[in-house]
Design an enzyme around this catalytic site. Structure first.
Site: not given
Ligand code: SAM
Ligand code: GLN
Length: 267
Positions: A76, A174-175
């Site tokens: 991401f 940031n899920p």
């Molecule tokens: N923290 C980073 C940021 O804010 O830019 C990445 C956020 S991204 C929206 C969500 C992250 O959660 C991804 O890297 C994904 O691989 C991870 N993720 C998805 N499902 C997960 C789970 N069940 N447990 C832990 N991490 C998870």
């Molecule tokens: N802001 C992201 C997007 O619109 C979504 C991020 C997220 O799911 N945490 O692509």
């Protein structure tokens, strides 16, 4: 580059990338000779960008909270609005609150920003995805992460050891929070290139947020904080998930004045 919002800037960045130079050299040597190989690389990048490939993946990097992060397909891309989450954690921090867990760390951007800003922080950064976690580890080396431990695992699984129970001052995340239906309507740049499991959280988009709100009290100290990024339309549905075990639940708006971060304290 007709669908790109800042084509001049992006063209310059891709030119710098193909010449392997920084901005200062770019301006200092306007007469610099461009080799055939570099020219071909430049046109390759421009072509990919005009097909919708994300700029950050083409450059292999993205800035966040003044640091540079390596990022590539499968991971991401950090977004500027997530800086609000970092800002809120720093605001809520006070001396002695140093145990921080970042769930779903991606490139490691939240964890490394907090490592930079919070004196004596001890940070655990987790992700379910090994590509993300390897990238985060690399970024920690590049940005001289001082006190971050990385563990692969889903949600609270990396915290299963007894020592983590009621031990955290902050749980931040940031899920993934986009619902299945919305995913189909996202810009092709996101939908066709970024990892779906980093962005999508089931039918309602709230599944991950709900699990974090339900699971966090077990690991937070009394008075510890849960700080989450949410979707701009999720304010009321996210607030409704906080029960009696929480106090001081607040939603904070981002630079576009949209609800973006929720912070709550364990009672
Ligand atoms: N923290 C980073 C940021 O804010 O830019 C990445 C956020 S991204 C929206 C969500 C992250 O959660 C991804 O890297 C994904 O691989 C991870 N993720 C998805 N499902 C997960 C789970 N069940 N447990 C832990 N991490 C998870
Ligand atoms: N802001 C992201 C997007 O619109 C979504 C991020 C997220 O799911 N945490 O692509």
């Amino acid at each position: 580059m007709k669908d790109v919002s800042c084509p001049h800037l992006e063209t310059k960045l891709l030119l710098m990338e193909s010449l392997s130079i920084q901005e200062a050299q770019f301006h200092a040597h306007p007469q610099k000779k461009v080799f055939r190989k570099q020219e071909r690389e430049f046109y390759r990048l421009i072509f990919k960008r005009s097909c919708g490939f994300p700029l950050a993946y083409l450059r292999g990097k993205k800035e966040f909270w003044s640091l540079e992060y390596q990022v590539g397909p499968g991971v991401f891309i950090p977004r500027p609005e997530t800086e609000l989450l970092v800002e809120k954690v720093i605001e809520l921090w006070s001396e002695g609150k140093e145990i921080i867990v970042d769930i779903g760390t991606g490139t490691g951007n939240i964890a490394l920003s907090l490592d930079l800003e919070i004196p004596n922080a001890r940070i655990l950064a987790t992700d379910v995805d090994s590509t993300a976690l390897n990238t985060a580890r690399k970024n920690s080396l590049l940005n001289q992460g001082k006190n971050i431990q990385f563990i692969q695992g889903s949600l609270f699984v990396p915290l299963e050891k007894k020592e983590w129970v009621e031990s955290c001052d902050f749980i931040v995340s940031n899920p993934p929070y986009v619902c299945e239906k919305e995913w189909g309507n996202l810009q092709p740049e996101i939908k066709n290139h970024e990892p779906k499991k980093a962005v999508v959280a089931g039918k309602r988009g709230l599944e991950f947020i709900e699990k974090l709100i339900q699971g966090a009290p077990r690991y937070l100290k009394p008075g510890g904080y849960l700080c989450l990024e949410i979707g701009s339309l999720q304010k009321s549905s996210a607030l409704a998930l906080f029960g009696r075990e929480w106090k001081s639940v607040q939603v904070h708006n981002d630079m576009q004045n949209l609800p973006r971060v929720v912070t709550a304290q364990k009672s």
